[in-house]
Design an enzyme around this catalytic site. Structure first.
Site, mmCIF file in Angstrom:
data_model
loop_
_atom_site.group_PDB
_atom_site.id
_atom_site.type_symbol
_atom_site.label_atom_id
_atom_site.label_comp_id
_atom_site.label_asym_id
_atom_site.label_seq_id
_atom_site.Cartn_x
_atom_site.Cartn_y
_atom_site.Cartn_z
ATOM 1 N N ARG A 1 -66.488 -3.843 20.101
ATOM 2 C CA ARG A 1 -67.831 -4.427 20.222
ATOM 3 C C ARG A 1 -68.789 -3.474 20.959
ATOM 4 O O ARG A 1 -69.999 -3.506 20.737
ATOM 5 C CB ARG A 1 -67.776 -5.797 20.914
ATOM 6 C CG ARG A 1 -69.149 -6.436 21.100
ATOM 7 C CD ARG A 1 -69.077 -7.932 21.352
ATOM 8 N NE ARG A 1 -68.281 -8.287 22.506
ATOM 9 C CZ ARG A 1 -68.675 -8.183 23.786
ATOM 10 N NH1 ARG A 1 -69.885 -7.745 24.073
ATOM 11 N NH2 ARG A 1 -67.880 -8.539 24.780
ATOM 12 N N TYR B 1 -88.717 -13.247 4.535
ATOM 13 C CA TYR B 1 -87.481 -13.850 4.035
ATOM 14 C C TYR B 1 -87.258 -15.191 4.754
ATOM 15 O O TYR B 1 -87.426 -15.292 5.975
ATOM 16 C CB TYR B 1 -86.327 -12.869 4.274
ATOM 17 C CG TYR B 1 -84.972 -13.493 4.177
ATOM 18 C CD1 TYR B 1 -84.535 -14.057 2.979
ATOM 19 C CD2 TYR B 1 -84.127 -13.537 5.280
ATOM 20 C CE1 TYR B 1 -83.289 -14.646 2.900
ATOM 21 C CE2 TYR B 1 -82.880 -14.118 5.198
ATOM 22 C CZ TYR B 1 -82.461 -14.685 4.004
ATOM 23 O OH TYR B 1 -81.233 -15.264 3.925
ATOM 24 N N ASP C 1 -89.027 -4.719 7.963
ATOM 25 C CA ASP C 1 -87.824 -5.050 7.200
ATOM 26 C C ASP C 1 -87.927 -4.283 5.879
ATOM 27 O O ASP C 1 -88.748 -4.604 5.021
ATOM 28 C CB ASP C 1 -87.759 -6.567 6.967
ATOM 29 C CG ASP C 1 -86.451 -6.992 6.299
ATOM 30 O OD1 ASP C 1 -85.860 -6.165 5.578
ATOM 31 O OD2 ASP C 1 -86.034 -8.147 6.477
ATOM 32 N N LYS D 1 -77.347 -5.839 1.006
ATOM 33 C CA LYS D 1 -78.073 -5.706 -0.257
ATOM 34 C C LYS D 1 -77.858 -4.312 -0.851
ATOM 35 O O LYS D 1 -76.743 -3.907 -1.066
ATOM 36 C CB LYS D 1 -79.556 -6.027 -0.013
ATOM 37 C CG LYS D 1 -79.778 -7.348 0.744
ATOM 38 C CD LYS D 1 -79.278 -8.517 -0.044
ATOM 39 C CE LYS D 1 -79.523 -9.898 0.509
ATOM 40 N NZ LYS D 1 -79.265 -10.203 1.882
HETATM 41 N N1 PLP Z 1 -84.140 -9.474 5.133
HETATM 42 C C1 PLP Z 1 -84.311 -9.682 3.830
HETATM 43 C C2 PLP Z 1 -85.519 -9.113 3.149
HETATM 44 C C3 PLP Z 1 -83.386 -10.428 3.096
HETATM 45 O O1 PLP Z 1 -83.569 -10.630 1.776
HETATM 46 C C4 PLP Z 1 -82.256 -10.958 3.771
HETATM 47 C C5 PLP Z 1 -81.248 -11.746 3.040
HETATM 48 O O2 PLP Z 1 -81.429 -12.116 1.897
HETATM 49 C C6 PLP Z 1 -82.123 -10.723 5.135
HETATM 50 C C7 PLP Z 1 -83.069 -9.960 5.781
HETATM 51 C C8 PLP Z 1 -80.959 -11.280 5.902
HETATM 52 O O3 PLP Z 1 -79.804 -10.574 5.599
HETATM 53 P P1 PLP Z 1 -78.317 -11.146 5.772
HETATM 54 O O4 PLP Z 1 -78.123 -12.193 4.732
HETATM 55 O O5 PLP Z 1 -77.447 -9.949 5.605
HETATM 56 O O6 PLP Z 1 -78.253 -11.731 7.145
#
Ligand code: PLP
Length: 394
Positions: A57, A111, A182, A207
């Site tokens: 960790r 998101y 992001d 992703k």
């Molecule tokens: N940011 C974006 C643009 C996303 O599409 C997502 C998930 O779909 C996230 C953050 C969150 O990611 P995670 O599902 O890996 O926690």
């Protein structure tokens, strides 16, 4: 090294570093603990006078290798790897807001999971959050200029709206507010937020970066070197990963640049095909001829990427009928996988938002989000065509 080279060699030692007869692929340090050796060694490691591993960790060689690769891909000075994209956002927001007064400014069409996370942080920890419509650029820039920190997503998911990085970052920096971008949807192939002065980049590595749909992960990357406090927040929040997860992500990254070309090719072909269909009322895709922010796209993106959304003239009913009739395209959340995925965000990723918040964010219940995969675009078009044609009532 260029992005393609960095990807192809992700995590590999050069022949010089590895020495003769060494494996090219990094090993997996799948261990929770590391031997501390003598008491003096433990003292040196825990006091920070000498670097050494103690507990995964706190740090792990395979995870650190991934962090180094991710920082290099975005052109940042340091990265922290997290157990999910949401964990990365939590860490980045905490790092950016520490020592700052003023609200965390964001926009309603981030998101859905990020939106919910901020709602919880606001309710439980009284984090001041101000949600401002970025399409009203004057109001957005005013809010950003008096922010404690800024969290933004461009293109936004699922509406594919763009936010001008240069103007936003200049306004935020006028009062010293750090900006978190992001970059999950755009990816470092298509958008370089640090070139515009962003302070932090966050990713859901679940992703495109991993790209195989077999890992959930995230990262936060800093343009400047990471500080002790940032590492302390990351380590003590505890959303860290084991070596195997990091290793799988490193393996996925080796084909990332190549995969992005195919995701983009398929999404562009599908956007073209959808826009020409009489059943389709609107197509939202960055850089597309109908996208209203062509100027912003030109300034800050190299290509539209793999994600698009669209609306059918028949509304939500037609959208659910379409989903039920598809045979090849998979009805599933997420994006950046080899398979093409389709969802109704209002019923899945954005369900945690109230109908009022969705309306404010401009996410209609009938909106379909399509994450182009790596299949042949001809097969994808054929699937959409059979699904649309077999439903006469569009
Ligand atoms: N940011 C974006 C643009 C996303 O599409 C997502 C998930 O779909 C996230 C953050 C969150 O990611 P995670 O599902 O890996 O926690």
């Amino acid at each position: 090294m260029r992005l393609e080279t960095r990807c192809a060699r992700a995590g590999c030692l050069s022949a010089e570093e590895a020495g003769a007869n060494a494996p090219l692929v990094p090993s997996i340090a799948q261990s929770a603990v590391f031997a501390l050796d003598k008491a003096a060694d433990a003292e040196a490691i825990f006091s920070g006078s000498r670097f050494g591993y103690a507990y995964t960790r706190f740090g792990n060689p395979t995870v650190d290798l991934l962090a180094e690769v991710l920082a290099g891909l975005e052109g940042g000075a340091g990265a922290l790897v997290t157990s999910s994209g949401n964990a990365a956002i939590l860490c980045a927001v905490t790092c950016a807001m520490s020592g700052r007064s003023g609200p965390l400014v964001t926009h309603p069409d981030i998101y859905g999971g990020s939106y919910e996370l901020l709602r919880i942080l606001g309710e439980v920890y009284r984090l001041p959050v101000e949600i401002v419509e970025s399409a009203d650029e004057a109001a957005w820039l005013r809010a950003v200029a008096r922010a404690g920190a800024v969290l933004l997503e461009t293109p936004s998911n699922p509406l594919m709206r763009l936010i001008d990085l240069e103007k936003t970052i200049a306004a935020a920096h006028s009062q010293g507010a750090p900006v978190i971008v992001d970059n999950t949807v755009a990816t470092p192939c298509n958008q370089r937020p640090f070139d515009f002065g962003a302070d932090w980049i966050v990713h859901s590595t679940t992703k495109y970066l991993n790209g195989h749909g077999d890992v959930v992960g995230g990262c936060l990357i800093r343009r400047e070197p990471l500080e002790k406090n940032h590492r302390a927040i990351h380590k003590n929040f505890g959303g860290t990963v084991n070596a195997l997860t990091a290793w799988l992500t490193l393996r996925g990254l080796r084909t990332f640049a190549l995969r992005m070309e195919a995701h983009h090719r398929n999404a562009s072909a599908l956007a073209d095909w959808l826009a020409a269909r009489p059943e389709v009322a609107a197509v939202h895709y960055p850089g597309f001829r109908t996208h209203p922010q062509g100027d912003v796209f030109q300034r800050q993106m190299k290509a539209g990427g793999g994600l698009l959304s669209f609306e059918l003239r028949g509304g939500e009913e037609a959208a659910t009928r379409l989903i039920d009739r598809l045979r090849l395209i998979v009805h599933a959340v997420s994006l950046g996988e080899p398979e093409t995925l389709i969802t109704l965000p209002a019923r899945s990723s954005h369900r945690g938002m109230t109908p009022e918040a969705r309306r404010q964010a401009g996410v209609p219940d009938s909106l379909l989000r399509l994450a182009a995969g790596l299949e042949s675009s001809a097969d994808l078009v054929a699937d959409l065509e059979q699904a649309m044609s077999s439903a006469a009532a569009y």
